[in-house]
Design an enzyme around this catalytic site. Sequence first.
Site, PDB file in Angstrom:
ATOM      1  N   CYS A   1     -11.507   9.508 -10.105  1.00 54.07           N
ATOM      2  CA  CYS A   1     -11.207  10.931 -10.312  1.00 54.07           C
ATOM      3  C   CYS A   1     -11.655  11.418 -11.682  1.00 54.07           C
ATOM      4  CB  CYS A   1      -9.718  11.179 -10.121  1.00 54.07           C
ATOM      5  SG  CYS A   1      -8.708  10.195 -11.236  1.00 54.07           S
TER       6      CYS A   1
ATOM      7  N   ARG B   1     -15.007  19.116  -7.135  1.00 56.21           N
ATOM      8  CA  ARG B   1     -13.783  19.837  -7.483  1.00 56.21           C
ATOM      9  C   ARG B   1     -14.046  21.345  -7.421  1.00 56.21           C
ATOM     10  NH1 ARG B   1      -9.892  17.302 -10.552  1.00 56.21           N
ATOM     11  NH2 ARG B   1      -8.705  19.158 -10.002  1.00 56.21           N
TER      12      ARG B   1
ATOM     13  N   HIS C   1      -1.661  14.742  -7.016  1.00 62.93           N
ATOM     14  CA  HIS C   1      -2.855  15.461  -7.491  1.00 62.93           C
ATOM     15  C   HIS C   1      -3.634  15.950  -6.259  1.00 62.93           C
ATOM     16  CE1 HIS C   1      -5.760  16.954 -10.123  1.00 62.93           C
ATOM     17  NE2 HIS C   1      -6.244  15.861 -10.678  1.00 62.93           N
TER      18      HIS C   1
ATOM     19  N   ARG D   1      -0.266  22.639 -14.182  1.00 64.26           N
ATOM     20  CA  ARG D   1      -0.363  21.184 -14.413  1.00 64.26           C
ATOM     21  C   ARG D   1       0.786  20.811 -15.330  1.00 64.26           C
ATOM     22  NH1 ARG D   1      -5.398  17.317 -16.107  1.00 64.26           N
ATOM     23  NH2 ARG D   1      -5.766  17.658 -13.899  1.00 64.26           N
TER      24      ARG D   1
ATOM     25  N   GLN E   1      -7.369  17.157  -6.456  1.00 64.77           N
ATOM     26  CA  GLN E   1      -8.284  16.025  -6.557  1.00 64.77           C
ATOM     27  C   GLN E   1      -8.547  15.443  -5.167  1.00 64.77           C
ATOM     28  OE1 GLN E   1      -9.800  14.622  -9.461  1.00 64.77           O
ATOM     29  NE2 GLN E   1     -10.970  13.648  -7.829  1.00 64.77           N
TER      30      GLN E   1
ATOM     31  N   ASP F   1      -8.519   4.621 -10.807  1.00 63.40           N
ATOM     32  CA  ASP F   1      -8.062   5.647 -11.755  1.00 63.40           C
ATOM     33  C   ASP F   1      -7.552   4.917 -12.996  1.00 63.40           C
ATOM     34  OD1 ASP F   1      -7.200   8.025 -12.943  1.00 63.40           O
ATOM     35  OD2 ASP F   1      -5.353   8.155 -11.760  1.00 63.40           O
TER      36      ASP F   1
HETATM   37  N1  NVA Z   1      -3.530   9.509 -13.079  1.00 64.76           N
HETATM   38  C1  NVA Z   1      -4.195  10.331 -14.057  1.00 64.76           C
HETATM   39  C2  NVA Z   1      -5.117  11.294 -13.404  1.00 64.76           C
HETATM   40  C3  NVA Z   1      -5.930  12.134 -14.348  1.00 64.76           C
HETATM   41  C4  NVA Z   1      -6.794  13.120 -13.657  1.00 64.76           C
HETATM   42  C5  NVA Z   1      -3.154  11.058 -14.890  1.00 64.76           C
HETATM   43  O1  NVA Z   1      -2.164  11.541 -14.325  1.00 64.76           O
HETATM   44  O2  NVA Z   1      -3.332  11.130 -16.101  1.00 64.76           O
HETATM   45  N1   CP Z   2      -9.660  14.518 -12.401  1.00 66.75           N
HETATM   46  C1   CP Z   2      -9.062  15.462 -13.135  1.00 66.75           C
HETATM   47  O1   CP Z   2      -8.087  16.086 -12.725  1.00 66.75           O
HETATM   48  O2   CP Z   2      -9.623  15.647 -14.348  1.00 66.75           O
HETATM   49  P1   CP Z   2      -9.011  16.515 -15.523  1.00 66.75           P
HETATM   50  O3   CP Z   2      -7.791  15.801 -16.023  1.00 66.75           O
HETATM   51  O4   CP Z   2     -10.125  16.547 -16.559  1.00 66.75           O
HETATM   52  O5   CP Z   2      -8.675  17.877 -15.027  1.00 66.75           O
END
Ligand code: NVA
Ligand code: CP
Length: 313
Positions: A270, A298, A136, A109, A139, A231
């Site tokens: 999400c 998930r 993502h 990540r 997700q 989101d």
């Molecule tokens: N769009 C958000 C998703 C978090 C799971 C981010 O990138 O922070």
């Molecule tokens: N939706 C999601 O990816 O959550 P986290 O950021 O908690 O992993």
Amino acid sequence: MSPRGGGEGGEMKRDFLKVTDLEPGEILALIEAARANRGEQSELLKGRNLGMIFSKPSTRTRISFTVATYDLGGHVTFISESELQLGRGETISDTARILSSYLDAVVIRTFRQEDVEELAAAAGIPVINGLTDERHPCQALADIMTISQFHDDLGRVKVVYLGDGNNVAASLMIIGAAVGCEVVVCTPPELPLEPWAVAEAEALAADSGARVSLSHDPAEAVRGADFLYTDVWFSMGQQKNPSKSAKLQPYQINDALLAQAGESCRVMHCLPAHRGEEITAEVMDGPRSIVFQQAENRLHAQKELLKLLMKDA
Ligand code: NVA
Ligand code: CP
């Protein structure tokens, strides 16, 4: 026995860096298996090691991959990216070669999609995108699994994403297009989905018969929707700013907007959510919300992904 020790780009390994790394038929098979095998405990990954390198926070992705691996008899090593020598100038490709000699797969990540692709290109083991600024895909697998759980004909589903045109919106539109859904991404004109994401979705839709479109009009977009999805307004790494919030306010999922959607319309997110911003507490905690089921999925979807990528690798 684990086939570790590759180090150089292995012929057989498969990555999951973006939704299109799986064929549409594989996505459908994966979500079907995830629904059938929920709760599976096995030894399929006995002796296998999953690495997780995260440079952003995570609750769901980190814990669901960890539990999925343990449920399949494997081991997990987690490290934050800042603690690796990467932060002191070791190259991504050297890191990839080293990781490939210890691990059987890695979830990363981070910020840049290009970094994930560079890691995957140099790694001899499967690399899984656990979120970048662009995408993502893990997700998206859980999202489409959840949609299939609440609607038995993906070809007749209308999903409407409302809010910031971000990584989650991109992967949702792409996976919806792959499996034949109607997907509308409704954003303020100043915060649109990136053209590359629309192009990818349109290419898939041409094959699947899906319909994908962009909108800036929430009331129009949600008409006849089976699922509304939102989101956060500020993704990880972005600074909060009131002007962006003001632009996004009309795209909030609240009771008034939900009332304009289909009667049996469900609400997805999400997570993490910011109640009072992109979604109201009433909707988030109300009877139409399936966000916690979506989060649970998930685990089930990623277990199948690990099996697919790691079983023969
Ligand atoms: N769009 C958000 C998703 C978090 C799971 C981010 O990138 O922070
Ligand atoms: N939706 C999601 O990816 O959550 P986290 O950021 O908690 O992993």
